[in-house]
Design an enzyme around this catalytic site. Structure first.
Site, mmCIF file in Angstrom:
data_model
loop_
_atom_site.group_PDB
_atom_site.id
_atom_site.type_symbol
_atom_site.label_atom_id
_atom_site.label_comp_id
_atom_site.label_asym_id
_atom_site.label_seq_id
_atom_site.Cartn_x
_atom_site.Cartn_y
_atom_site.Cartn_z
ATOM 1 N N ARG A 101 9.778 -4.836 8.138
ATOM 2 C CA ARG A 101 9.755 -4.404 6.726
ATOM 3 C C ARG A 101 10.918 -5.124 6.044
ATOM 4 O O ARG A 101 12.074 -4.872 6.378
ATOM 5 C CB ARG A 101 9.879 -2.883 6.629
ATOM 6 N N HIS A 128 1.405 -5.332 1.619
ATOM 7 C CA HIS A 128 1.525 -4.139 2.482
ATOM 8 C C HIS A 128 0.175 -3.971 3.197
ATOM 9 O O HIS A 128 -0.582 -3.039 2.945
ATOM 10 C CB HIS A 128 1.866 -2.919 1.630
ATOM 11 N N GLN A 131 -0.923 -0.671 5.039
ATOM 12 C CA GLN A 131 -1.310 0.375 4.101
ATOM 13 C C GLN A 131 -2.750 0.180 3.634
ATOM 14 O O GLN A 131 -3.564 1.109 3.670
ATOM 15 C CB GLN A 131 -0.354 0.353 2.888
ATOM 16 N N ASP A 223 0.352 3.658 -7.406
ATOM 17 C CA ASP A 223 1.559 3.514 -6.581
ATOM 18 C C ASP A 223 2.751 3.552 -7.530
ATOM 19 O O ASP A 223 2.588 3.465 -8.758
ATOM 20 C CB ASP A 223 1.500 2.176 -5.812
ATOM 21 N N CYS A 263 -0.284 5.609 -1.884
ATOM 22 C CA CYS A 263 0.224 5.275 -0.549
ATOM 23 C C CYS A 263 1.403 6.153 -0.133
ATOM 24 O O CYS A 263 1.733 6.215 1.039
ATOM 25 C CB CYS A 263 0.621 3.802 -0.505
ATOM 26 N N ARG A 291 -2.843 5.916 8.694
ATOM 27 C CA ARG A 291 -1.943 4.826 9.084
ATOM 28 C C ARG A 291 -1.850 4.771 10.611
ATOM 29 O O ARG A 291 -1.858 3.707 11.210
ATOM 30 C CB ARG A 291 -0.533 5.055 8.493
HETATM 31 N N1 CP Z 1 3.274 4.183 2.435
HETATM 32 C C1 CP Z 1 4.342 3.785 3.150
HETATM 33 O O1 CP Z 1 4.435 2.651 3.603
HETATM 34 O O2 CP Z 1 5.270 4.747 3.326
HETATM 35 P P1 CP Z 1 6.735 4.530 3.945
HETATM 36 O O3 CP Z 1 7.493 3.686 2.929
HETATM 37 O O4 CP Z 1 7.309 5.907 4.086
HETATM 38 O O5 CP Z 1 6.607 3.810 5.243
HETATM 39 N N1 NVA Z 2 5.145 -0.463 -3.652
HETATM 40 C C1 NVA Z 2 5.975 0.429 -2.892
HETATM 41 C C2 NVA Z 2 5.259 0.887 -1.670
HETATM 42 C C3 NVA Z 2 6.024 1.861 -0.819
HETATM 43 C C4 NVA Z 2 5.271 2.253 0.416
HETATM 44 C C5 NVA Z 2 7.279 -0.267 -2.527
HETATM 45 O O1 NVA Z 2 7.242 -1.437 -2.157
HETATM 46 O O2 NVA Z 2 8.340 0.373 -2.634
#
Ligand code: CP
Ligand code: NVA
Length: 309
Positions: A101, A128, A131, A223, A263, A291
């Site tokens: 990440r 992502h 997701q 989102d 999400c 997930r």
């Molecule tokens: N939706 C998602 O990726 O959640 P987290 O940021 O908690 O992993």
């Molecule tokens: N678009 C959001 C998704 C979090 C799961 C971010 O990148 O923060």
């Protein structure tokens, strides 16, 4: 050849359908694949916070007989304590796959380029894919099909939308997108999706009018307006997105039995109201649960007998 999972566009429609079918088997019989990845180790290299992605990957690998090591932002300063390429080659000597990440998508690409083990994108600024995989699985579970359903995405043209656009155009889902003009999805990703849609028969449209996009939708998705890494823009974004809140009034133009997806984490009172998150159309916790199942399928595909190294 090792396989990575950095974007949904790197899959064929067939690959994607096979992953969704395997996820359904993992969900139906969670113990069927126990020990399939016995002895395998996953490194989770996370530069940003996470609840769902971290926990679902840790539980998924454990259910398959393997184990995970979490490396947070204080453990690995990608590109700061040492070059990303050195982190990639070092971790690959210890573990069987890396979930990353990152802030910049280039960092996930660099990890994938230099590690000789599969790299999975657990969220970058651009994509992502895990997701979106769970989201299409959830839609197919709830709607009984994917081809021809209408998904309305209201909000920021961000990483989640990019992955939804890639998946929708592979799977024949109609994707209608409403964002403020300044926050449209990235041109290169959108253009590639439009091109793919011509091949697969999927339909894509963009508008700056949330009501036009939500009209008649089977699924309404939103989102956060301010993704991780963009916190400095929060005040400007709150103003720019004010008309893009998913509330009961907006849902009235969608299908009567439409589903609402997010999400998570959700910012109630910004992109979505508390009433909608808690309401009968909301399937946000099914998405979160799924997930786990899709990522079990992904790990089996990348690291199982026929995949991975
Ligand atoms: N939706 C998602 O990726 O959640 P987290 O940021 O908690 O992993
Ligand atoms: N678009 C959001 C998704 C979090 C799961 C971010 O990148 O923060």
């Amino acid at each position: 050849m090792k396989k990575d999972f950095l974007t949904l566009a790197s899959l064929t429609a067939g690959d994607l359908r096979r992953l969704l079918a395997l996820a359904a088997r993992c969900k139906r019989s969670p113990r069927a694949c126990a020990a399939a990845l016995s002895g395998k180790t996953l490194a989770l290299v996370f530069q940003k916070p996470s609840v769902r992605t971290r926990v679902s990957f840790e539980v998924a690998i454990r259910r398959l007989g393997g184990s995970a090591i979490y490396l947070g932002p204080d453990d690995v300063y990608l590109g700061k304590r040492e070059p990303t390429k050195d982190v990639a080659r070092t971790l690959a000597r210890y573990v069987d796959a890396i979930v990353a990440r990152t802030f910049s998508h280039k960092d996930v690409e660099a990890l994938a380029h230099f590690a000789c083990v599969p790299v999975i994108n657990g969220l970058s600024d651009l994509h992502h894919p895990c997701q979106a995989l769970a989201d299409f699985f959830t839609m197919s579970e709830r709607c009984g099909r994917l081809r021809g359903i209408t998904l309305a995405y209201i909000g920021d043209g961000n990483n989640v939308l990019h992955s939804l656009a890639e998946g929708a155009t592979l799977l024949g889902v109609t994707l209608r997108v409403a964002t403020p003009a300044r926050y449209r999805p990235q041109t290169a990703i959108w253009k590639a999706a439009v091109k793919r849609a011509r091949r697969t028969g999927a339909r894509l449209m963009w508008s700056d009018d949330p009501r036009e996009v939500a009209a008649g939708a089977d699924v309404v998705y939103t989102d956060v307006w301010t993704s991780m890494g963009y916190e400095r823009e929060q005040a400007i974004r709150r103003r720019a997105f004010r008309a893009f809140q998913v509330d009961e009034a907006l849902l009235r133009v969608a299908k009567r039995r439409c589903l609402v997806m997010h999400c998570l984490p959700a910012h109630r009172g910004e992109e979505i109201t508390d009433e909608v998150v808690e309401g009968p159309r909301s399937i946000v916790f099914d998405q979160a649960e799924n997930r786990l199942h899709v990522q079990q399928a992904l790990l089996l595909t990348l690291l199982g007998k026929d995949g991975g190294r």
